[in-house]
Design an enzyme around this catalytic site. Structure first.
Site, mmCIF file in Angstrom:
data_model
loop_
_atom_site.group_PDB
_atom_site.id
_atom_site.type_symbol
_atom_site.label_atom_id
_atom_site.label_comp_id
_atom_site.label_asym_id
_atom_site.label_seq_id
_atom_site.Cartn_x
_atom_site.Cartn_y
_atom_site.Cartn_z
ATOM 1 C CE LYS A 52 1.951 3.168 -5.124
ATOM 2 N NZ LYS A 52 0.745 3.841 -4.565
ATOM 3 N NE ARG A 56 4.488 13.464 -3.404
ATOM 4 C CZ ARG A 56 3.675 12.583 -2.808
ATOM 5 N NH1 ARG A 56 4.088 11.325 -2.585
ATOM 6 N NH2 ARG A 56 2.467 12.918 -2.476
ATOM 7 N NE ARG A 78 0.491 8.376 -8.195
ATOM 8 C CZ ARG A 78 0.766 8.828 -6.979
ATOM 9 N NH1 ARG A 78 0.646 10.125 -6.703
ATOM 10 N NH2 ARG A 78 1.154 8.005 -6.030
ATOM 11 C CE1 TYR A 128 1.963 3.593 0.753
ATOM 12 C CE2 TYR A 128 2.093 1.260 0.214
ATOM 13 C CZ TYR A 128 2.145 2.592 -0.175
ATOM 14 O OH TYR A 128 2.378 2.921 -1.492
ATOM 15 C CG HIS A 134 5.803 5.463 -2.671
ATOM 16 N ND1 HIS A 134 5.004 6.065 -1.738
ATOM 17 C CD2 HIS A 134 7.090 5.637 -2.244
ATOM 18 C CE1 HIS A 134 5.774 6.576 -0.775
ATOM 19 N NE2 HIS A 134 7.044 6.331 -1.064
ATOM 20 C CG ASN A 145 -1.532 5.609 -6.975
ATOM 21 O OD1 ASN A 145 -0.784 4.689 -6.675
ATOM 22 N ND2 ASN A 145 -1.813 6.595 -6.150
ATOM 23 C CD GLU A 183 8.874 6.480 1.961
ATOM 24 O OE1 GLU A 183 7.791 6.840 2.444
ATOM 25 O OE2 GLU A 183 9.249 6.811 0.814
HETATM 26 P P1 RTP Z 1 2.317 7.409 -2.424
HETATM 27 O O1 RTP Z 1 2.464 7.541 -0.921
HETATM 28 O O2 RTP Z 1 2.045 6.007 -2.885
HETATM 29 O O3 RTP Z 1 3.431 8.072 -3.170
HETATM 30 O O4 RTP Z 1 1.016 8.217 -2.861
HETATM 31 P P2 RTP Z 1 0.460 9.591 -2.320
HETATM 32 O O5 RTP Z 1 1.425 10.213 -1.344
HETATM 33 O O6 RTP Z 1 0.072 10.357 -3.524
HETATM 34 O O7 RTP Z 1 -0.824 9.128 -1.546
HETATM 35 P P3 RTP Z 1 -1.035 8.805 0.005
HETATM 36 O O8 RTP Z 1 -2.092 9.725 0.514
HETATM 37 O O9 RTP Z 1 0.273 8.764 0.726
HETATM 38 O O10 RTP Z 1 -1.650 7.366 -0.072
HETATM 39 C C1 RTP Z 1 -0.805 6.242 -0.244
HETATM 40 C C2 RTP Z 1 -1.408 5.316 -1.256
HETATM 41 O O11 RTP Z 1 -2.602 4.766 -0.741
HETATM 42 C C3 RTP Z 1 -3.491 4.489 -1.820
HETATM 43 N N1 RTP Z 1 -4.735 5.202 -1.603
HETATM 44 N N2 RTP Z 1 -5.898 4.666 -1.818
HETATM 45 N N3 RTP Z 1 -8.663 4.195 -2.037
HETATM 46 C C4 RTP Z 1 -8.247 5.385 -1.649
HETATM 47 O O12 RTP Z 1 -9.004 6.298 -1.387
HETATM 48 C C5 RTP Z 1 -6.819 5.596 -1.533
HETATM 49 N N4 RTP Z 1 -6.224 6.709 -1.134
HETATM 50 C C6 RTP Z 1 -4.898 6.466 -1.182
HETATM 51 C C7 RTP Z 1 -2.819 4.956 -3.092
HETATM 52 O O13 RTP Z 1 -2.161 3.854 -3.690
HETATM 53 C C8 RTP Z 1 -1.817 5.966 -2.586
HETATM 54 O O14 RTP Z 1 -0.771 6.135 -3.487
HETATM 55 MG MG MG Z 2 2.289 9.222 0.354
#
Ligand code: RTP
Ligand code: MG
Length: 140
Positions: A11, A87, A104, A51, A117, A114, A128
């Site tokens: 990112k 992951r 991370r 997203y 992805h 973070n 994707e």
């Molecule tokens: P990713 O999709 O990026 O691999 O991350 P992830 O599964 O661990 O997290 P996800 O729940 O899918 O959320 C996607 C991305 O959204 C941003 N985020 N911001 N401000 C907040 O509370 C918040 N929560 C999520 C993060 O960049 C996250 O990786």
């Molecule tokens: Mg995710």
């Protein structure tokens, strides 16, 4: 376990701090092979499509703005159980909750910024990968 492919993004917070090589070293050390990679500037439309599942979430606008704020490196990673393995080495979404030694924990700035992805399932990985790469750009 089957050989899988997963989709990865380094990112904008990672590219801004010149961490492409450091993160790629962690990916390769875990036994994952980078079989496609390019540095791009995502368009707003690409980020919104990518997203779309988070569209209703309060952080959606901030997330899209962040993802287009600088260059990203999009990748396809290949290996045994690649989806879960990546992951695992990424660590929890919130870096303060991520396990020691994860990408991370080592590099992320916050839950939003973070660093990486990774796809969460085989179905999403395929979708994707297809959003960013054509078949002949992936060399296994
Ligand atoms: P990713 O999709 O990026 O691999 O991350 P992830 O599964 O661990 O997290 P996800 O729940 O899918 O959320 C996607 C991305 O959204 C941003 N985020 N911001 N401000 C907040 O509370 C918040 N929560 C999520 C993060 O960049 C996250 O990786
Ligand atoms: Mg995710």
């Amino acid at each position: 376990m089957a050989i899988e492919r997963t989709f990865s993004i380094l990112k904008p917070d990672a590219t801004a701090r010149n961490l492409t090589g450091a993160i790629n070293a962690l990916i390769e050390k875990a036994g994952l092979r980078i079989v496609a990679q390019k540095r791009i500037r995502m368009t707003r439309e690409q980020a919104e499509t990518f997203y779309a599942v988070h569209k209703a979430r309060p952080f959606f606008g901030e997330l899209v703005d962040f993802m287009i704020s600088g260059p990203v490196v999009v990748q396809v990673l290949e290996g045994e159980g690649a989806i879960l393995k990546y992951r695992d080495i990424m660590g929890a979404t919130d870096p303060s909750k991520a396990a020691d030694g994860t990408i991370r924990k080592l590099h992320a700035k916050s839950v939003g910024e973070n660093s990486v992805h990774g796809s969460d399932a085989a179905e999403t990985a395929a979708i994707e990968i297809a959003q960013f790469f054509s078949g002949n750009e992936i060399v296994g």
